[in-house]
Scaffold this motif. Sequence first.
Motif, PDB file in Angstrom:
ATOM      1  N   THR A  49      43.101  98.538  10.517  1.00 27.30           N
ATOM      2  CA  THR A  49      41.833  98.080   9.589  1.00 27.30           C
ATOM      3  C   THR A  49      40.834  97.846  10.106  1.00 27.30           C
ATOM      4  O   THR A  49      40.698  96.350  10.450  1.00 27.30           O
ATOM      5  CB  THR A  49      42.569  97.295   8.409  1.00 27.30           C
ATOM      6  OG1 THR A  49      43.681  98.023   7.766  1.00 27.30           O
ATOM      7  CG2 THR A  49      41.271  97.043   7.277  1.00 27.30           C
ATOM      8  N   LEU A 103      33.402  87.523   7.338  1.00 26.25           N
ATOM      9  CA  LEU A 103      33.285  88.951   7.276  1.00 26.25           C
ATOM     10  C   LEU A 103      32.205  89.392   7.371  1.00 26.25           C
ATOM     11  O   LEU A 103      31.451  90.066   8.319  1.00 26.25           O
ATOM     12  CB  LEU A 103      34.081  89.493   6.034  1.00 26.25           C
ATOM     13  CG  LEU A 103      35.346  89.185   5.864  1.00 26.25           C
ATOM     14  CD1 LEU A 103      35.922  89.621   4.322  1.00 26.25           C
ATOM     15  CD2 LEU A 103      36.148  90.159   6.871  1.00 26.25           C
ATOM     16  N   LEU A 108      36.537  98.285   5.695  1.00 27.11           N
ATOM     17  CA  LEU A 108      36.437  97.075   4.578  1.00 27.11           C
ATOM     18  C   LEU A 108      35.439  97.225   3.499  1.00 27.11           C
ATOM     19  O   LEU A 108      35.257  96.500   2.954  1.00 27.11           O
ATOM     20  CB  LEU A 108      36.445  95.916   5.513  1.00 27.11           C
ATOM     21  CG  LEU A 108      37.578  95.381   6.190  1.00 27.11           C
ATOM     22  CD1 LEU A 108      37.094  94.112   6.966  1.00 27.11           C
ATOM     23  CD2 LEU A 108      38.704  95.011   5.545  1.00 27.11           C
ATOM     24  N   LEU A 134      44.320  98.304   2.187  1.00 28.28           N
ATOM     25  CA  LEU A 134      43.586  97.565   3.368  1.00 28.28           C
ATOM     26  C   LEU A 134      44.756  96.932   4.290  1.00 28.28           C
ATOM     27  O   LEU A 134      44.633  97.062   5.610  1.00 28.28           O
ATOM     28  CB  LEU A 134      42.686  96.637   2.923  1.00 28.28           C
ATOM     29  CG  LEU A 134      41.203  97.208   2.297  1.00 28.28           C
ATOM     30  CD1 LEU A 134      40.533  96.173   1.720  1.00 28.28           C
ATOM     31  CD2 LEU A 134      40.819  98.108   3.284  1.00 28.28           C
ATOM     32  N   TRP A 135      45.710  96.286   3.551  1.00 27.81           N
ATOM     33  CA  TRP A 135      46.812  95.345   4.448  1.00 27.81           C
ATOM     34  C   TRP A 135      47.500  96.330   5.148  1.00 27.81           C
ATOM     35  O   TRP A 135      48.157  96.017   6.219  1.00 27.81           O
ATOM     36  CB  TRP A 135      47.422  94.521   3.601  1.00 27.81           C
ATOM     37  CG  TRP A 135      46.668  93.469   3.026  1.00 27.81           C
ATOM     38  CD1 TRP A 135      45.454  92.938   3.494  1.00 27.81           C
ATOM     39  CD2 TRP A 135      46.784  92.511   1.830  1.00 27.81           C
ATOM     40  NE1 TRP A 135      44.738  91.955   2.675  1.00 27.81           N
ATOM     41  CE2 TRP A 135      46.073  91.611   1.796  1.00 27.81           C
ATOM     42  CE3 TRP A 135      47.877  92.721   0.711  1.00 27.81           C
ATOM     43  CZ2 TRP A 135      45.688  90.697   0.574  1.00 27.81           C
ATOM     44  CZ3 TRP A 135      47.778  91.898  -0.214  1.00 27.81           C
ATOM     45  CH2 TRP A 135      46.812  90.842  -0.410  1.00 27.81           C
ATOM     46  N   THR A 181      40.538  88.496   3.342  1.00 27.03           N
ATOM     47  CA  THR A 181      41.092  89.411   2.399  1.00 27.03           C
ATOM     48  C   THR A 181      42.347  88.879   1.435  1.00 27.03           C
ATOM     49  O   THR A 181      42.266  89.182   0.186  1.00 27.03           O
ATOM     50  CB  THR A 181      41.617  90.737   2.991  1.00 27.03           C
ATOM     51  OG1 THR A 181      42.721  90.449   3.866  1.00 27.03           O
ATOM     52  CG2 THR A 181      40.336  91.299   3.793  1.00 27.03           C
ATOM     53  N   LEU A 214      35.764  96.360  -0.051  1.00 27.42           N
ATOM     54  CA  LEU A 214      35.730  94.976  -0.467  1.00 27.42           C
ATOM     55  C   LEU A 214      34.690  94.772  -1.562  1.00 27.42           C
ATOM     56  O   LEU A 214      34.717  93.612  -2.183  1.00 27.42           O
ATOM     57  CB  LEU A 214      35.711  94.206   0.659  1.00 27.42           C
ATOM     58  CG  LEU A 214      37.197  93.981   1.317  1.00 27.42           C
ATOM     59  CD1 LEU A 214      36.819  93.070   2.617  1.00 27.42           C
ATOM     60  CD2 LEU A 214      38.174  93.347   0.565  1.00 27.42           C
ATOM     61  N   PHE A 258      43.789  95.973  -2.101  1.00 25.30           N
ATOM     62  CA  PHE A 258      44.267  95.322  -1.063  1.00 25.30           C
ATOM     63  C   PHE A 258      45.747  95.798  -0.289  1.00 25.30           C
ATOM     64  O   PHE A 258      45.875  95.538   1.052  1.00 25.30           O
ATOM     65  CB  PHE A 258      44.614  93.794  -1.630  1.00 25.30           C
ATOM     66  CG  PHE A 258      43.188  93.122  -1.913  1.00 25.30           C
ATOM     67  CD1 PHE A 258      42.309  92.737  -0.809  1.00 25.30           C
ATOM     68  CD2 PHE A 258      42.738  93.089  -3.115  1.00 25.30           C
ATOM     69  CE1 PHE A 258      41.385  92.113  -1.342  1.00 25.30           C
ATOM     70  CE2 PHE A 258      41.668  92.635  -3.699  1.00 25.30           C
ATOM     71  CZ  PHE A 258      40.862  92.055  -2.781  1.00 25.30           C
ATOM     72  N   GLY A 299      34.925  84.615   2.778  1.00 28.87           N
ATOM     73  CA  GLY A 299      34.425  85.835   3.230  1.00 28.87           C
ATOM     74  C   GLY A 299      33.078  86.105   3.804  1.00 28.87           C
ATOM     75  O   GLY A 299      33.157  87.008   4.752  1.00 28.87           O
TER      76      GLY A 299
END
Length: 556
Positions: A332, A381, A337, A326-327, A407, A340, A323, A377
Motif C-alpha cells: 500500500t 500523511l 491512499l 488498504l490494510w 489509517t 482516504l 480500510f 493523519g
Amino acid sequence: MKNHTRFNRFQRLSTQATIGISFLLALITLPLYAVKVAEKTDYTDFSVYYRAALRMKLGDWSQIYSLRDGASPFRYSPIFLPFFRPFAELGLPAAQLAWYFLQFSCFGLGFYFIYLTLSTFQAPKKTLKTKSPSLLITCISFLFVLRFCLDTFTIGQVSSLMFLGFTVGLYAWVVRLPILFSIGLLIPTLFKIGPGFLFGVFASSRFKEKQKGILATLSVIGVCGLTSSLFLGSWSLIRDLWRSWTEIVLKDSQYYDASHYGSQSLKSFLLRSMNSGWITPQTAQSIYLFLAFFVCGGILIFWLSRRPRSYFGRGLFYSTGIFAYLWLMPETFKYSLTPLAIPVALILAGFARNSRRGIAPGIRQTHAMSLIALGFGILTLSLAGKDIIGDTLFFGFQIHSLPFLATILLAIEIFRLAWTESVPATGLAAFVRSALEAISPMRKQLGPWASLPLPLIHRELRASLLLPIPLNASLLLDKDLTSKIITETYDLLKSQEPKGSQSSFEIILIVYGDRISLLHPTYQTLLLAAQGKKEIRILQYEEHNGRASALRAGFL
C-alpha cells in the motif's frame, strides 16, 4: 455580541480561503504536472502499461505477462487490455500526457461525486433550512490527499481511475442505486481484486437492493468479459493470457519486496518488524492471517448485524470496507491512499452534523477522537513529504509505519460514527433477545418500568399527548393524513394558550418498528410537522417490542 460577530466573520473568511486555495492548487497543478510528466524520461508505471500496449500492437501476446520484466511486469487482468491498447498509437511522450489528463479528469470527477454524496446528507430543504458545508468538506478532503494525487501523476499509476470508481460506488450506495454502485466499484475491483470486499456491504441492505446489485455486478462482468473476448478473438489466446496473469498475481512476492519502507499495508508492517528481529517469519505469517480473518470477518459481522439509519450512516458503512482494502493489500504505497478522502470527508461531515442536532440525533459525543485522528493523519500523511520534513523524519515515519497507524486511527473514528449512526438488524435483535430470555427467565418480567424516568422539567403541563408511530416495511402511513392529524392537534392545543405564556402542553411522537431511519418517508413527514415547534418531540424506540412497549417507553 461583538465577539460572536467576529467569530462568524473569521469562520466565513476561513471557509472562503480554504475553498479558494483548493481550487487555486488544482489550477496550478494542471499545467505544472503536465510539464513534469512531459519531461519525465525515467521509469513510471505508465511505461509498463505502454509496453504492454506496444506488445499488443506488434502481436507479441506471449510477452504481455512475463516474469522476465523483473520487478515491473504488467499486473492487470486481460479485461483491461482493450483499454490500454489505444495508447500504443501515440508516441510515449504524447501517451504520457494523454494518460496524465485522464488521471486529472478522474480525480476531478471523483471529488465531484464526494461533493454530491455530502450534499445528500442534508435533510430535505422543506425540513431543515441549513447551509451546506459540502463544498468546504470536499475541499478539505482534497487537501488531505493532494500529496497522494501528485504522487499518482508522477508515477503514472491507475489510482485515479480506482479513486473515481470508489467515489461513484460511494454515491450510488448512499442514494440506493445498486446498478451504478456495481459499475463504479467494479473499476477498482477489476484492477486490484481487493476492493471487491466492499460488495459485502450489501449485507446491510434490503433484499431487493441485494438482488439488483448482484444482477448488475454479474451483468457488468459479463459485458467486460465479452468485450475483452471479442477484442482478443482467439479462445486459446484468451486462455493463455488468463493463465499468465494468474501466475503474475500468485508470484507477486517473488518480484517485489513487500517490506519496502514506502508500503504501509499490514503485511509490510509485519515484514519490517520481522526484518528488525522483533518477530519470526512464522509469527509474522500467523499474525497476518489472523488479522486478515479478524478484520474481514469483523466488518462482515458489523454489516450483517447493524443497519444504517440515514444517508450518512450508509456512507460510513461503505467507508469501513475501504480500510480492509488498504490494510490487507500486499503493498500500500502513497498513491494507493487516495481513497482516504472518503473517510476524511465523512469524519468532517460528522462535525457538521453535530452542529445541527435535528439532522443527527444519534451523535452526541465530543469529537476529540476525530480531531486526534485527523491531526495525526495530517502530520504523518498529508505533510510528511521529504520536501517538507526532511529525510530523517520522512524515512523514520515510513520505516516505523506511522502512516499505517494514522489509517488505524481514522478507521477507529469511522467505526465509532458508523455504530452511532446505525441500529441493530431486526433478525439479530430478536435472536439476542430470545437468547437472553432463555438464560434469564426473570428478564421476561422486566419492562421499561424497570428503569427510573429522567428528571422532569419543573413546569406544569395541562396535556401530554403520546402518539406511537409505526415505521415498518409492511406498513406505510398516509403522509398527508399523518401530518394533518399532528398539525391540527398542535393548533388546537396552541389556540388555548394565553398569549405570551409558556407552553403548557407537549406532543411526543414515538417512532417504533424495524425501519427506524431518517430516510423513511414517515419519519420525514414527522420532521416536517415538528419543524419550529418546540412542544413536539420525536422519541425513537428501537427495541422492536411492539406498540404497547413503545407507548410505555414514551410514557416514562
